[in-house]
Design a protein around this motif. Structure first.
Motif, PDB file in Angstrom:
ATOM      1  N   TRP A  44       0.827  -1.086   0.063  1.00 60.89           N
ATOM      2  CA  TRP A  44       0.051  -0.019   0.147  1.00 60.89           C
ATOM      3  C   TRP A  44       0.920   1.206  -0.153  1.00 60.89           C
ATOM      4  N   ASN A  45       2.117   1.385   0.765  1.00 59.78           N
ATOM      5  CA  ASN A  45       2.773   2.398   0.724  1.00 59.78           C
ATOM      6  C   ASN A  45       3.345   3.032  -0.665  1.00 59.78           C
ATOM      7  N   VAL A  46       3.827   1.976  -1.403  1.00 53.62           N
ATOM      8  CA  VAL A  46       4.066   2.078  -2.798  1.00 53.62           C
ATOM      9  C   VAL A  46       3.124   2.632  -3.683  1.00 53.62           C
ATOM     10  N   ALA A  47       1.765   1.943  -3.632  1.00 54.41           N
ATOM     11  CA  ALA A  47       0.700   2.576  -4.415  1.00 54.41           C
ATOM     12  C   ALA A  47       0.445   4.317  -4.052  1.00 54.41           C
ATOM     13  N   GLY A  48       0.500   4.496  -2.621  1.00 48.16           N
ATOM     14  CA  GLY A  48       0.164   5.916  -2.246  1.00 48.16           C
ATOM     15  C   GLY A  48       1.208   6.676  -2.895  1.00 48.16           C
ATOM     16  N   ASN A  49       2.580   6.545  -2.726  1.00 45.20           N
ATOM     17  CA  ASN A  49       3.593   7.386  -3.296  1.00 45.20           C
ATOM     18  C   ASN A  49       3.489   7.407  -4.841  1.00 45.20           C
ATOM     19  N   GLN A  50       3.018   6.418  -5.612  1.00 46.10           N
ATOM     20  CA  GLN A  50       2.682   6.251  -6.839  1.00 46.10           C
ATOM     21  C   GLN A  50       1.384   7.311  -7.285  1.00 46.10           C
ATOM     22  N   VAL A  51       0.546   7.258  -6.465  1.00 45.11           N
ATOM     23  CA  VAL A  51      -0.616   8.233  -6.907  1.00 45.11           C
ATOM     24  C   VAL A  51      -0.104   9.867  -6.728  1.00 45.11           C
ATOM     25  N   SER A  61       2.867  18.834 -14.151  1.00 45.42           N
ATOM     26  CA  SER A  61       4.357  18.918 -13.537  1.00 45.42           C
ATOM     27  C   SER A  61       4.756  17.664 -13.766  1.00 45.42           C
ATOM     28  N   GLU A  62       5.311  17.207 -14.706  1.00 43.32           N
ATOM     29  CA  GLU A  62       5.824  15.719 -14.824  1.00 43.32           C
ATOM     30  C   GLU A  62       6.503  15.197 -13.547  1.00 43.32           C
ATOM     31  N   GLN A  63       6.397  14.037 -13.311  1.00 46.86           N
ATOM     32  CA  GLN A  63       6.990  13.622 -12.046  1.00 46.86           C
ATOM     33  C   GLN A  63       7.059  12.155 -12.073  1.00 46.86           C
ATOM     34  N   PRO A  64       8.410  11.727 -12.428  1.00 49.49           N
ATOM     35  CA  PRO A  64       8.784  10.285 -12.568  1.00 49.49           C
ATOM     36  C   PRO A  64       8.626   9.734 -11.054  1.00 49.49           C
ATOM     37  N   PHE A  65       8.238   8.401 -11.195  1.00 51.36           N
ATOM     38  CA  PHE A  65       8.350   7.827  -9.947  1.00 51.36           C
ATOM     39  C   PHE A  65       9.670   7.292  -9.551  1.00 51.36           C
ATOM     40  N   VAL A  66      10.090   7.884  -8.380  1.00 52.58           N
ATOM     41  CA  VAL A  66      11.543   7.546  -8.236  1.00 52.58           C
ATOM     42  C   VAL A  66      11.729   7.114  -6.674  1.00 52.58           C
ATOM     43  N   LYS A  67      10.848   6.997  -6.145  1.00 57.10           N
ATOM     44  CA  LYS A  67      10.963   6.751  -4.474  1.00 57.10           C
ATOM     45  C   LYS A  67      11.473   5.300  -4.472  1.00 57.10           C
ATOM     46  N   ARG A  78       3.368   4.838   8.393  1.00 58.32           N
ATOM     47  CA  ARG A  78       3.949   5.776   7.842  1.00 58.32           C
ATOM     48  C   ARG A  78       2.869   6.369   6.788  1.00 58.32           C
ATOM     49  N   PHE A  79       2.524   7.552   6.782  1.00 58.90           N
ATOM     50  CA  PHE A  79       1.436   8.080   6.070  1.00 58.90           C
ATOM     51  C   PHE A  79       2.186   8.726   4.701  1.00 58.90           C
ATOM     52  N   VAL A  80       1.492   8.542   3.691  1.00 52.66           N
ATOM     53  CA  VAL A  80       2.110   9.087   2.222  1.00 52.66           C
ATOM     54  C   VAL A  80       1.775  10.549   2.391  1.00 52.66           C
ATOM     55  N   THR A  81       3.015  11.128   1.751  1.00 51.67           N
ATOM     56  CA  THR A  81       3.092  12.590   1.646  1.00 51.67           C
ATOM     57  C   THR A  81       3.231  12.852   0.200  1.00 51.67           C
ATOM     58  N   CYS A  82       2.865  13.809  -0.103  1.00 50.61           N
ATOM     59  CA  CYS A  82       3.027  14.172  -1.780  1.00 50.61           C
ATOM     60  C   CYS A  82       4.117  15.684  -1.746  1.00 50.61           C
TER      61      CYS A  82
END
Length: 82
Positions: A44-51, A61-67, A78-82
């Motif tokens: 779930w943490n990965v999905a939250g960061n992907q969104v 503002s194009e943002q590649p997924f780099v986490k 851990r809570f997802v923060t954008c």
């Protein structure tokens, strides 16, 4: 959909070969930053960061997924923060 029930996406989580379509979460297989190796992580943490990354891209503002994926036990949250 590819073998194993995955959807291959680019570094922006855009579905390859389809315009304006994104995939996140358990179904998405994306290229890992640095190696380009395709990754699929069911957490779930990965999905939250992907969104967060997809939302920024859709907003212009194009943002590649780099986490780097991080996993937590049932005792740590851990809570997802954008």
């Amino acid at each position: 959909m590819e073998k194993g029930g995955v959807v291959v996406v680019d570094e922006y989580l855009r579905v390859k070969g389809v315009k304006d379509v994104y995939a996140i979460g358990d179904i998405a297989m994306w290229p890992q930053q640095g190696t380009g190796e395709l990754r699929r992580i069911e957490h779930w943490n990965v999905a939250g960061n992907q969104v967060c990354a997809v939302g920024k891209t859709i907003a212009g503002s194009e943002q590649p997924f780099v986490k780097i994926p991080v996993f937590w036990s049932a005792r740590a949250f851990r809570f997802v923060t954008c």
